[in-house]
Design an enzyme around this catalytic site. Structure first.
Site, PDB file in Angstrom:
ATOM      1  N   SER A 209      27.313  -1.891  29.118  1.00 59.01           N
ATOM      2  CA  SER A 209      28.373  -0.897  28.898  1.00 59.01           C
ATOM      3  C   SER A 209      28.163  -0.219  27.555  1.00 59.01           C
ATOM      4  O   SER A 209      27.552  -0.805  26.641  1.00 59.01           O
ATOM      5  CB  SER A 209      29.734  -1.610  28.903  1.00 59.01           C
ATOM      6  OG  SER A 209      30.739  -0.793  28.343  1.00 59.01           O
TER       7      SER A 209
ATOM      8  N   TYR B 124      35.418  -8.326  25.908  1.00 58.48           N
ATOM      9  CA  TYR B 124      34.524  -7.475  26.712  1.00 58.48           C
ATOM     10  C   TYR B 124      33.400  -6.902  25.846  1.00 58.48           C
ATOM     11  O   TYR B 124      32.218  -6.993  26.200  1.00 58.48           O
ATOM     12  CB  TYR B 124      35.346  -6.360  27.362  1.00 58.48           C
ATOM     13  CG  TYR B 124      34.581  -5.522  28.352  1.00 58.48           C
ATOM     14  CD1 TYR B 124      34.321  -5.988  29.644  1.00 58.48           C
ATOM     15  CD2 TYR B 124      34.120  -4.246  28.022  1.00 58.48           C
ATOM     16  CE1 TYR B 124      33.618  -5.223  30.558  1.00 58.48           C
ATOM     17  CE2 TYR B 124      33.419  -3.467  28.927  1.00 58.48           C
ATOM     18  CZ  TYR B 124      33.174  -3.958  30.195  1.00 58.48           C
ATOM     19  OH  TYR B 124      32.478  -3.188  31.097  1.00 58.48           O
TER      20      TYR B 124
ATOM     21  N   LYS C 220      29.363  -7.751  26.192  1.00 64.78           N
ATOM     22  CA  LYS C 220      28.332  -6.748  26.515  1.00 64.78           C
ATOM     23  C   LYS C 220      27.293  -6.658  25.395  1.00 64.78           C
ATOM     24  O   LYS C 220      26.108  -6.407  25.642  1.00 64.78           O
ATOM     25  CB  LYS C 220      28.977  -5.391  26.800  1.00 64.78           C
ATOM     26  CG  LYS C 220      29.844  -5.369  28.068  1.00 64.78           C
ATOM     27  CD  LYS C 220      29.055  -5.700  29.332  1.00 64.78           C
ATOM     28  CE  LYS C 220      29.889  -5.536  30.595  1.00 64.78           C
ATOM     29  NZ  LYS C 220      29.138  -5.831  31.823  1.00 64.78           N
TER      30      LYS C 220
HETATM   31  P1  NAP Z   1      35.161  -3.849  39.500  1.00 63.64           P
HETATM   32  O1  NAP Z   1      35.614  -2.615  40.113  1.00 63.64           O
HETATM   33  O2  NAP Z   1      36.174  -4.796  38.933  1.00 63.64           O
HETATM   34  O3  NAP Z   1      34.182  -4.674  40.493  1.00 63.64           O
HETATM   35  C1  NAP Z   1      33.575  -5.847  39.996  1.00 63.64           C
HETATM   36  C2  NAP Z   1      32.965  -6.639  41.124  1.00 63.64           C
HETATM   37  O4  NAP Z   1      32.427  -7.857  40.554  1.00 63.64           O
HETATM   38  C3  NAP Z   1      33.987  -7.059  42.176  1.00 63.64           C
HETATM   39  O5  NAP Z   1      33.420  -7.000  43.445  1.00 63.64           O
HETATM   40  C4  NAP Z   1      34.301  -8.493  41.769  1.00 63.64           C
HETATM   41  O6  NAP Z   1      34.729  -9.314  42.839  1.00 63.64           O
HETATM   42  C5  NAP Z   1      32.936  -8.976  41.273  1.00 63.64           C
HETATM   43  N1  NAP Z   1      33.146 -10.146  40.419  1.00 63.64           N
HETATM   44  C6  NAP Z   1      33.918 -10.227  39.314  1.00 63.64           C
HETATM   45  N2  NAP Z   1      33.976 -11.506  38.903  1.00 63.64           N
HETATM   46  C7  NAP Z   1      33.236 -12.236  39.764  1.00 63.64           C
HETATM   47  C8  NAP Z   1      32.940 -13.608  39.862  1.00 63.64           C
HETATM   48  N3  NAP Z   1      33.452 -14.510  39.024  1.00 63.64           N
HETATM   49  N4  NAP Z   1      32.131 -14.022  40.861  1.00 63.64           N
HETATM   50  C9  NAP Z   1      31.626 -13.149  41.759  1.00 63.64           C
HETATM   51  N5  NAP Z   1      31.893 -11.826  41.726  1.00 63.64           N
HETATM   52  C10 NAP Z   1      32.700 -11.384  40.737  1.00 63.64           C
HETATM   53  O7  NAP Z   1      34.171  -3.503  38.274  1.00 63.64           O
HETATM   54  P2  NAP Z   1      33.166  -2.258  38.094  1.00 63.64           P
HETATM   55  O8  NAP Z   1      33.860  -1.215  37.310  1.00 63.64           O
HETATM   56  O9  NAP Z   1      32.520  -1.916  39.381  1.00 63.64           O
HETATM   57  O10 NAP Z   1      32.112  -2.930  37.085  1.00 63.64           O
HETATM   58  C11 NAP Z   1      30.817  -3.355  37.500  1.00 63.64           C
HETATM   59  C12 NAP Z   1      30.003  -3.596  36.236  1.00 63.64           C
HETATM   60  O11 NAP Z   1      29.936  -2.393  35.483  1.00 63.64           O
HETATM   61  C13 NAP Z   1      30.622  -4.638  35.293  1.00 63.64           C
HETATM   62  O12 NAP Z   1      29.621  -5.423  34.704  1.00 63.64           O
HETATM   63  C14 NAP Z   1      31.309  -3.781  34.256  1.00 63.64           C
HETATM   64  O13 NAP Z   1      31.458  -4.468  33.028  1.00 63.64           O
HETATM   65  C15 NAP Z   1      30.343  -2.625  34.145  1.00 63.64           C
HETATM   66  N6  NAP Z   1      30.907  -1.398  33.602  1.00 63.64           N
HETATM   67  C16 NAP Z   1      32.028  -0.853  34.136  1.00 63.64           C
HETATM   68  C17 NAP Z   1      32.560   0.311  33.583  1.00 63.64           C
HETATM   69  C18 NAP Z   1      33.823   0.957  34.121  1.00 63.64           C
HETATM   70  O14 NAP Z   1      34.393   1.806  33.417  1.00 63.64           O
HETATM   71  N7  NAP Z   1      34.262   0.645  35.329  1.00 63.64           N
HETATM   72  C19 NAP Z   1      31.916   0.913  32.493  1.00 63.64           C
HETATM   73  C20 NAP Z   1      30.767   0.329  31.985  1.00 63.64           C
HETATM   74  C21 NAP Z   1      30.266  -0.818  32.546  1.00 63.64           C
HETATM   75  P3  NAP Z   1      36.302  -9.716  42.994  1.00 63.64           P
HETATM   76  O15 NAP Z   1      37.067  -8.431  42.954  1.00 63.64           O
HETATM   77  O16 NAP Z   1      36.332 -10.405  44.289  1.00 63.64           O
HETATM   78  O17 NAP Z   1      36.608 -10.596  41.816  1.00 63.64           O
END
Ligand code: NAP
Length: 244
Positions: free
Chosen positions: A136, A149, A153
């Protein structure tokens, strides 16, 4: 640029929602890859299987032993995307040890243990491989209420560099992508309020947030031979946020 992963088995963690879901779709539909989707909620995996026919692993990545066992049982993995992550919003003074430890367990330790299992197989086969960690912009800039967080990261970025250093001799490349805000379920929890998202968007030279497909395209590129000499890079997908 045509990316073709025909015959490649690709493990994607956190595949059930948001960025992970789009990475799975992209790798299957646009790159012809064979995806093994790992996530926690079974109904999300059922939806993925119904839509894309991919193999699925249900596991909570906080459980080290179950994760090692289930990832090991998946067999050959040619390419890996460590995408799973959580964000628990707490100010610095209010950050609890429980939230801190859980965040580090999912955002950093899970990437370590999944990669260890998968990399051992990659080394045995000796065919070269690639791993992408989803980090991130918050690894490099402080964000209010993101203490655990941001720390996780930052640690993930250094994990990426050490993996690139030690796995390079096996022709395994390791890189990260570092997006700005993406309006996934996680992104909406933190940034749905225009009073918060407006000032953040104003700091991005391109004036907009990232769409999941911007991340999936970049991940596919880094996994592919087009990025054959790119190793140990932390690649912002941020419209220029980190340049300011
Ligand atoms: P999200 O919408 O919350 O989706 C995260 C996914 O990861 C969900 O399917 C969740 O499953 C799964 N997950 C979380 N904890 C888990 C665990 N303990 N075991 C197995 N699966 C697990 O998040 P996202 O925004 O797509 O983020 C994906 C990645 O991108 C992350 O690493 C995040 O830090 C990074 N990121 C996100 C953003 C943003 O603004 N969204 C920006 C920069 C980086 P459940 O729902 O079933 O728990």
């Amino acid at each position: 640029m045509k990316i073709d992963f025909t015959g490649k088995r690709i493990l994607v963690t956190g595949a059930g929602k948001g960025i992970g879901y789009e990475i799975v779709r992209h790798l299957i539909q646009e790159c012809n890859g064979e995806v093994v989707a790992l996530s926690r909620t079974q109904t999300d995996l059922d939806a993925l299987r119904a839509e894309y026919g991919c193999e699925c692993i249900q596991v909570d990545l906080a459980d080290v032993e179950a994760t090692r066992e289930k990832v090991g049982a998946a067999g050959r993995i040619d390419l890996l995307v460590n995408n799973a992550g959580i964000a628990i919003l707490e100010s610095f003074l209010e950050t609890t040890t429980e939230a801190f430890d859980l965040t580090m367990a999912i955002n950093v330790r899970a990437a370590l243990i999944v990669s260890q299992v998968v990399a051992r197989g990659m080394i045995e086969r000796g065919e070269g491989a690639a791993i992408v960690n989803v980090s991130s912009q918050s690894s490099m800039r402080a964000l209010s209420d993101h203490t655990a967080y941001c720390a996780s990261k930052g640690a993930l970025d250094q994990l990426t560099r050490v993996m690139a250093l030690e796995l390079g001799k096996y022709r395994i490349r390791v890189n990260s992508v570092n997006p700005t805000i993406v309006m996934t379920p996680m992104g909406k929890r933190a940034w749905a309020d225009p009073a918060k998202s407006g000032p953040m968007k104003a700091r991005i030279p391109l004036g907009r947030f990232v769409d999941p497909h911007h991340v999936s395209q970049t991940v596919a590129y880094l996994l592919s031979e087009h990025a054959g000499m790119i190793n140990g890079v932390l690649l912002p997908i941020d419209g220029g946020f980190l340049a300011t």
